[in-house]
Design a protein around this motif. Sequence first.
Motif, mmCIF file in Angstrom:
data_model
loop_
_atom_site.group_PDB
_atom_site.id
_atom_site.type_symbol
_atom_site.label_atom_id
_atom_site.label_comp_id
_atom_site.label_asym_id
_atom_site.label_seq_id
_atom_site.Cartn_x
_atom_site.Cartn_y
_atom_site.Cartn_z
ATOM 1 N N MET A 154 0.699 -1.189 -0.114
ATOM 2 C CA MET A 154 -0.017 -0.083 -0.063
ATOM 3 C C MET A 154 1.073 1.234 0.025
ATOM 4 O O MET A 154 1.920 1.175 0.474
ATOM 5 C CB MET A 154 -0.940 0.062 1.349
ATOM 6 C CG MET A 154 -1.715 -1.032 1.442
ATOM 7 S SD MET A 154 -3.430 -0.676 1.842
ATOM 8 C CE MET A 154 -4.532 -1.923 1.061
ATOM 9 N N LYS A 155 0.420 2.267 -0.530
ATOM 10 C CA LYS A 155 1.277 3.327 -0.580
ATOM 11 C C LYS A 155 1.298 4.187 0.567
ATOM 12 O O LYS A 155 2.171 4.948 0.864
ATOM 13 C CB LYS A 155 0.701 4.329 -1.704
ATOM 14 C CG LYS A 155 0.617 3.792 -3.081
ATOM 15 C CD LYS A 155 0.111 4.555 -4.180
ATOM 16 C CE LYS A 155 -0.126 3.868 -5.554
ATOM 17 N NZ LYS A 155 -1.209 4.471 -6.393
ATOM 18 N N ASP A 156 0.207 4.298 1.305
ATOM 19 C CA ASP A 156 0.121 4.805 2.609
ATOM 20 C C ASP A 156 0.640 3.753 3.596
ATOM 21 O O ASP A 156 0.011 3.011 4.096
ATOM 22 C CB ASP A 156 -1.541 5.339 2.862
ATOM 23 C CG ASP A 156 -1.591 6.087 4.088
ATOM 24 O OD1 ASP A 156 -0.650 6.178 4.964
ATOM 25 O OD2 ASP A 156 -2.353 7.044 4.144
ATOM 26 N N ALA A 157 1.764 4.291 4.562
ATOM 27 C CA ALA A 157 2.435 3.568 5.471
ATOM 28 C C ALA A 157 1.198 3.392 6.680
ATOM 29 O O ALA A 157 1.631 2.538 7.710
ATOM 30 C CB ALA A 157 3.686 4.104 5.934
ATOM 31 N N HIS A 158 0.223 4.279 6.812
ATOM 32 C CA HIS A 158 -0.612 4.121 7.948
ATOM 33 C C HIS A 158 -1.436 2.615 7.866
ATOM 34 O O HIS A 158 -2.146 2.155 8.890
ATOM 35 C CB HIS A 158 -1.611 5.066 8.007
ATOM 36 C CG HIS A 158 -1.116 6.328 8.371
ATOM 37 N ND1 HIS A 158 -0.839 6.613 9.604
ATOM 38 C CD2 HIS A 158 -0.470 7.480 7.657
ATOM 39 C CE1 HIS A 158 -0.135 8.095 9.833
ATOM 40 N NE2 HIS A 158 -0.029 8.343 8.648
ATOM 41 N N TYR A 159 -1.546 1.938 6.590
ATOM 42 C CA TYR A 159 -2.293 0.836 6.382
ATOM 43 C C TYR A 159 -1.533 -0.208 6.223
ATOM 44 O O TYR A 159 -0.328 -0.091 5.583
ATOM 45 C CB TYR A 159 -3.156 1.106 5.246
ATOM 46 C CG TYR A 159 -4.353 2.324 5.338
ATOM 47 C CD1 TYR A 159 -5.426 2.100 6.026
ATOM 48 C CD2 TYR A 159 -3.854 3.526 5.111
ATOM 49 C CE1 TYR A 159 -6.522 2.986 6.334
ATOM 50 C CE2 TYR A 159 -4.751 4.426 5.332
ATOM 51 C CZ TYR A 159 -6.179 4.358 5.668
ATOM 52 O OH TYR A 159 -7.132 5.186 6.110
ATOM 53 N N ARG A 160 -2.012 -1.433 6.734
ATOM 54 C CA ARG A 160 -1.485 -2.757 6.273
ATOM 55 C C ARG A 160 -2.420 -3.723 6.128
ATOM 56 O O ARG A 160 -3.631 -3.840 6.913
ATOM 57 C CB ARG A 160 -0.794 -3.262 7.708
ATOM 58 C CG ARG A 160 0.027 -4.665 7.524
ATOM 59 C CD ARG A 160 0.964 -4.859 8.490
ATOM 60 N NE ARG A 160 1.611 -6.296 8.309
ATOM 61 C CZ ARG A 160 1.385 -7.252 9.195
ATOM 62 N NH1 ARG A 160 0.845 -7.056 10.148
ATOM 63 N NH2 ARG A 160 2.147 -8.552 8.838
ATOM 64 N N LEU A 161 -2.485 -4.555 4.945
ATOM 65 C CA LEU A 161 -3.378 -5.322 4.398
ATOM 66 C C LEU A 161 -2.752 -6.995 4.218
ATOM 67 O O LEU A 161 -1.787 -6.965 3.432
ATOM 68 C CB LEU A 161 -4.232 -5.000 3.170
ATOM 69 C CG LEU A 161 -5.164 -5.827 2.805
ATOM 70 C CD1 LEU A 161 -6.459 -6.096 3.527
ATOM 71 C CD2 LEU A 161 -5.712 -5.581 1.256
ATOM 72 N N VAL A 162 -3.122 -7.807 5.216
ATOM 73 C CA VAL A 162 -2.688 -9.072 5.010
ATOM 74 C C VAL A 162 -3.618 -9.954 4.456
ATOM 75 O O VAL A 162 -4.983 -10.178 5.142
ATOM 76 C CB VAL A 162 -2.254 -9.666 6.408
ATOM 77 C CG1 VAL A 162 -1.640 -11.035 6.540
ATOM 78 C CG2 VAL A 162 -0.938 -8.354 6.941
ATOM 79 N N LEU A 163 -3.305 -10.829 3.473
ATOM 80 C CA LEU A 163 -4.213 -11.807 3.011
ATOM 81 C C LEU A 163 -3.505 -13.242 3.042
ATOM 82 O O LEU A 163 -2.350 -13.517 2.944
ATOM 83 C CB LEU A 163 -4.419 -11.640 1.497
ATOM 84 C CG LEU A 163 -4.848 -10.242 1.186
ATOM 85 C CD1 LEU A 163 -5.044 -10.225 -0.563
ATOM 86 C CD2 LEU A 163 -6.193 -10.020 1.637
ATOM 87 N N LYS A 164 -4.454 -14.204 3.582
ATOM 88 C CA LYS A 164 -4.103 -15.471 3.698
ATOM 89 C C LYS A 164 -4.843 -16.587 2.865
ATOM 90 O O LYS A 164 -6.053 -16.620 3.213
ATOM 91 C CB LYS A 164 -3.804 -15.913 5.117
ATOM 92 C CG LYS A 164 -3.332 -17.399 5.343
ATOM 93 C CD LYS A 164 -2.856 -17.855 6.668
ATOM 94 C CE LYS A 164 -2.444 -19.401 6.687
ATOM 95 N NZ LYS A 164 -2.364 -19.786 7.947
ATOM 96 N N LEU A 165 -4.086 -17.134 2.134
ATOM 97 C CA LEU A 165 -4.894 -18.130 1.510
ATOM 98 C C LEU A 165 -5.026 -19.731 1.905
ATOM 99 O O LEU A 165 -3.921 -20.049 2.294
ATOM 100 C CB LEU A 165 -4.514 -18.370 -0.073
ATOM 101 C CG LEU A 165 -5.432 -19.199 -1.132
ATOM 102 C CD1 LEU A 165 -6.903 -18.397 -1.028
ATOM 103 C CD2 LEU A 165 -4.709 -19.122 -2.334
#
Length: 170
Positions: A154-165
Amino acid sequence: MKRRYGALGAMAFTVAIAAHAQAATKAQELDVAWFKDGHQIVAARQVINSDEIGPNPLLYSSGEQVPSARCIGGGNNVKLKGELVFVGRSLFVQPVAVHGDKARLLVSAMDTTSDGTRQTGPADCRSLVVDVHGLSEKDISVDISVGQSVDVPMKDAHYRLVLKLNDASM
């Protein structure tokens, strides 16, 4: 002669059904954890692919549609085109390709707030614009395998998105 083609057609159909059964995909489930400034803002789990439903997108949305209007033309040929601008938080994960234990996903994420509306343009053709600010990421390509966790860039360091399959059949 017609019988021969009919028998060949039936045989081709049988072969196609058998090939489909052999190529059956495993059910895949996606875990989503989305964070802002270290605090979890979205947690979701959804089957994104199975033989019964095929590719199935994940959509989370919380917000509102704010009306706006765009002026088209000028002079004696003025038209207002009404539009809606989404303001809020949304996450859209679209399975693009699923092969065996791997998947390619397209991720779009938005977390915006409104700064209000303003009028813009010449006096004879005024548009109503909704000013928004915040995160707006579109079509981030993610390749992921079953059992793997991936941090979506993500371009904004305030956000973190984690995906697990995960393999949903287990």
